[in-house]
Design a protein around this motif. Structure first.
Motif, short mmCIF file in Angstrom:
data_model
loop_
_atom_site.label_atom_id
_atom_site.label_comp_id
_atom_site.label_asym_id
_atom_site.label_seq_id
_atom_site.Cartn_x
_atom_site.Cartn_y
_atom_site.Cartn_z
N VAL A 32 30.37 32.26 47.24
CA VAL A 32 31.48 32.88 46.51
C VAL A 32 31.54 32.33 45.09
CG1 VAL A 32 33.97 33.22 46.44
CG2 VAL A 32 32.79 33.14 48.64
N PRO A 33 31.49 33.21 44.08
CA PRO A 33 31.56 32.73 42.69
C PRO A 33 32.93 32.14 42.38
CG PRO A 33 30.75 35.02 42.81
CD PRO A 33 31.30 34.67 44.16
N ASP A 34 32.99 31.36 41.33
CA ASP A 34 34.27 30.84 40.87
C ASP A 34 35.16 32.00 40.40
OD1 ASP A 34 33.41 28.26 41.34
OD2 ASP A 34 32.70 27.97 39.28
N ASP A 35 36.47 31.81 40.51
CA ASP A 35 37.40 32.81 40.01
C ASP A 35 37.23 32.96 38.50
OD1 ASP A 35 38.62 33.29 42.50
OD2 ASP A 35 39.92 31.54 42.25
N GLY A 36 37.07 34.19 38.05
CA GLY A 36 37.02 34.45 36.62
C GLY A 36 38.37 34.88 36.11
N GLU A 37 38.38 35.44 34.91
CA GLU A 37 39.62 35.95 34.33
C GLU A 37 40.11 37.12 35.17
OE1 GLU A 37 42.76 36.09 31.64
OE2 GLU A 37 41.14 34.62 31.78
N PRO A 38 41.31 37.06 35.74
CA PRO A 38 41.76 38.14 36.61
C PRO A 38 42.07 39.41 35.82
CG PRO A 38 43.53 36.56 36.28
CD PRO A 38 42.31 35.97 35.65
N GLY A 39 41.94 40.53 36.49
CA GLY A 39 42.26 41.81 35.89
C GLY A 39 42.82 42.74 36.95
N VAL A 40 43.18 43.94 36.53
CA VAL A 40 43.69 44.94 37.46
C VAL A 40 42.49 45.56 38.18
CG1 VAL A 40 45.03 47.04 37.73
CG2 VAL A 40 45.63 45.40 35.94
N VAL A 41 42.51 45.49 39.50
CA VAL A 41 41.46 46.06 40.34
C VAL A 41 42.02 47.31 41.02
CG1 VAL A 41 39.98 45.65 42.35
CG2 VAL A 41 40.45 43.79 40.74
N HIS A 42 41.35 48.43 40.86
CA HIS A 42 41.79 49.66 41.53
C HIS A 42 41.55 49.56 43.03
CE1 HIS A 42 41.45 53.83 43.03
NE2 HIS A 42 42.32 54.13 42.11
N GLY A 43 40.38 49.09 43.43
CA GLY A 43 40.09 48.87 44.84
C GLY A 43 39.36 49.99 45.54
N ASP A 44 39.36 51.20 44.94
CA ASP A 44 38.67 52.34 45.56
C ASP A 44 38.26 53.33 44.47
OD1 ASP A 44 37.61 53.78 47.68
OD2 ASP A 44 39.47 54.83 48.12
N PRO B 67 45.29 36.49 42.34
CA PRO B 67 43.89 36.48 41.92
C PRO B 67 43.11 35.23 42.33
CG PRO B 67 45.34 36.20 40.04
CD PRO B 67 46.21 36.57 41.19
N ALA B 68 43.79 34.09 42.44
CA ALA B 68 43.10 32.87 42.86
C ALA B 68 42.59 33.03 44.29
CB ALA B 68 44.04 31.68 42.76
N GLY B 69 41.29 32.83 44.48
CA GLY B 69 40.70 32.95 45.80
C GLY B 69 40.48 34.39 46.26
N PHE B 70 40.56 35.34 45.34
CA PHE B 70 40.46 36.75 45.68
C PHE B 70 39.14 37.08 46.40
CE2 PHE B 70 38.80 40.94 44.24
CZ PHE B 70 39.72 41.77 44.87
N LEU B 71 38.02 36.63 45.87
CA LEU B 71 36.73 36.99 46.46
C LEU B 71 36.56 36.35 47.84
CD1 LEU B 71 34.40 36.77 43.33
CD2 LEU B 71 35.24 38.84 44.47
N GLU B 72 36.99 35.13 47.99
CA GLU B 72 36.89 34.46 49.29
C GLU B 72 37.71 35.22 50.33
OE1 GLU B 72 37.59 30.03 51.28
OE2 GLU B 72 38.26 30.47 49.24
N ARG B 73 38.92 35.66 49.95
CA ARG B 73 39.75 36.42 50.89
C ARG B 73 39.12 37.76 51.23
NH1 ARG B 73 43.69 34.81 47.36
NH2 ARG B 73 44.06 36.95 46.63
N GLN B 74 38.45 38.38 50.27
CA GLN B 74 37.79 39.65 50.54
C GLN B 74 36.70 39.50 51.60
OE1 GLN B 74 37.94 43.10 48.86
NE2 GLN B 74 39.97 42.21 49.06
N VAL B 75 35.93 38.44 51.52
CA VAL B 75 34.88 38.20 52.52
C VAL B 75 35.51 38.03 53.91
CG1 VAL B 75 33.04 36.66 53.27
CG2 VAL B 75 33.30 37.21 50.83
N ARG B 76 36.57 37.23 53.99
CA ARG B 76 37.23 37.02 55.28
C ARG B 76 37.82 38.32 55.81
NH1 ARG B 76 39.81 32.52 52.83
NH2 ARG B 76 41.80 33.60 53.09
N ARG B 77 38.45 39.06 54.91
CA ARG B 77 39.12 40.31 55.34
C ARG B 77 38.13 41.28 55.96
NH1 ARG B 77 41.98 44.85 51.38
NH2 ARG B 77 42.23 46.42 53.02
N TRP B 78 37.00 41.49 55.30
CA TRP B 78 36.06 42.49 55.82
C TRP B 78 35.30 41.98 57.03
CZ3 TRP B 78 37.15 47.18 54.84
CH2 TRP B 78 37.89 47.47 53.69
N GLY B 79 35.17 40.67 57.14
CA GLY B 79 34.62 40.12 58.38
C GLY B 79 35.54 40.39 59.56
N LYS B 80 36.84 40.20 59.37
CA LYS B 80 37.80 40.48 60.44
C LYS B 80 37.86 41.97 60.76
CE LYS B 80 40.77 36.47 59.55
NZ LYS B 80 42.10 36.01 59.09
#
Length: 352
Positions: free
Chosen positions: A196-208, A159-172
């Motif tokens: 990119v916002p700060d990491d909040g409390e992590p949770g289960v993400v379905h993703g789709d 979960p740490a850095g999740f949003l930042e990795r998402q931006v990079r992933r979809w850019g690639k």
């Protein structure tokens, strides 16, 4: 193929393996029928004449195991079995490619419909459509209330850095699928990367998470019977699920987007504000400013549709509506810029 087989499914090999995992459950010879397949995971109904099971495996000729992660799907549903999130009961998971040629897992069949189109919802009527969508959002709120450690999913993702990795992933992803210059994509990517916002409390993400990844029974007081298709599930920021659902639901009003999702255009389907209010009332995560999350969701879907458009131009995708999907990409990117205007400079932000 022998009797009972299906493409990618050897009935005799499966029966031998399953008998070792859960002895005595199957009474006779099994036969399989593909109920969903193609570039996504293959799904079979398997029966011995008395019991029906569902088997999921990667598509034939798959290359990247991470893109069709059977263990991830199995793990998520097994962990959520005793939670307030309805999932199919999973019975066994196979990592041995020698059985069916790829990893797979087995779950119970759930009676329910995956509502994919406006026409399907028009058949059930406006009131039941509203109830289906209400149930969909309530279940999402319940998923986001799950504490990962309490269900054995504490190490399910990073979960740490999740949003930042998402931006990079979809850019690639866009780099590998773009068929034309998309200046708004470059602007949106830069804006997201810089906000990119700060990491909040992590949770289960379905993703789709969307209506057609649910099995539902219209008219039932609790219409959502199972959440399926967990191959993108992870730990991270649950508000990415909320934003993605909102953007999917807006595709029906986007040029070319109705070929992907026109169910939200059905009478009775709630608007965005109603869905967000339902989510909060049902105990979902605090919403606040969704500007970044919406921008990321618009980017993600635009990249996915550009990839489909790329395959269509290459003659690799056939079917009604694919010729127009490329029209949706630039409007989606423009909407992403609008959504992030508050964070990226100029204009307001999307808040609740």
């Amino acid at each position: 193929m022998s009797e009972g087989d299906a493409p990618g499914f050897d009935a005799a090999a499966f029966r031998r393996w399953y008998d070792e995992q859960r002895p005595g459950e199957l009474a006779g010879p099994v036969r399989a029928e593909v109920i969903a397949g193609g570039r996504s995971n293959l799904t079979y109904v398997v029966t011995d004449g008395a019991r029906e099971l569902v088997v999921r495996r990667p598509p034939l000729g798959h290359v990247q195991a991470t893109a069709h992660d059977m263990r991830r799907e199995y793990t998520a549903m097994a962990a959520l079995a005793d939670s307030d999130v309805p999932v199919p009961f999973v019975r066994a998971h196979c990592t041995d490619d020698d059985v069916l040629g790829a990893p797979f897992y087995v779950m119970d069949r759930v009676d329910g419909v995956a509502y994919r189109s406006r026409a399907q919802l028009e058949e059930v009527g406006a009131d039941d459509t509203a109830a289906l969508a209400h149930g969909m959002v309530e279940v999402l709120a319940r998923l986001h209330s799950v504490v990962p450690d309490e269900v054995g999913l504490g190490d399910f993702g990073r979960p740490a850095g999740f949003l930042e990795r998402q931006v990079r992933r979809w850019g690639k992803q866009l780099e590998g699928s773009a068929t034309r210059p998309l200046p708004d994509a470059e602007t949106l990517l830069a804006r997201l990367a810089g906000s990119v916002p700060d990491d909040g409390e992590p949770g289960v993400v379905h993703g789709d998470y969307r209506l057609d990844n649910l099995l539902c029974v219209a008219g039932d007081p609790h219409p959502v019977k199972a959440v399926v298709d967990w191959e993108m599930a992870t730990l991270g920021d649950p508000l990415t699920d909320v934003a993605l659902l909102l953007v999917y639901d807006g595709l029906a009003q986007t040029p070319g987007g109705a070929a992907i999702a026109d169910a939200p255009a059905a009478p009775g389907y709630p608007d965005r504000e109603t869905q967000l209010a339902t989510y909060e009332t049902a105990g979902g995560r605090p919403l606040g400013d969704l500007s970044f999350h919406l921008g990321l969701a618009y980017l993600k879907i635009a990249v996915i549709l550009e990839g489909i458009h790329h395959r269509f131009l290459a003659g690799q995708t056939v079917g009604e509506g694919f010729d127009r999907i490329g029209e949706a990409v630039e409007p989606l990117l423009a909407s992403g810029l609008d959504a992030t205007a508050g964070r990226g400079g100029g204009g307001g932000s999307f808040t609740t």
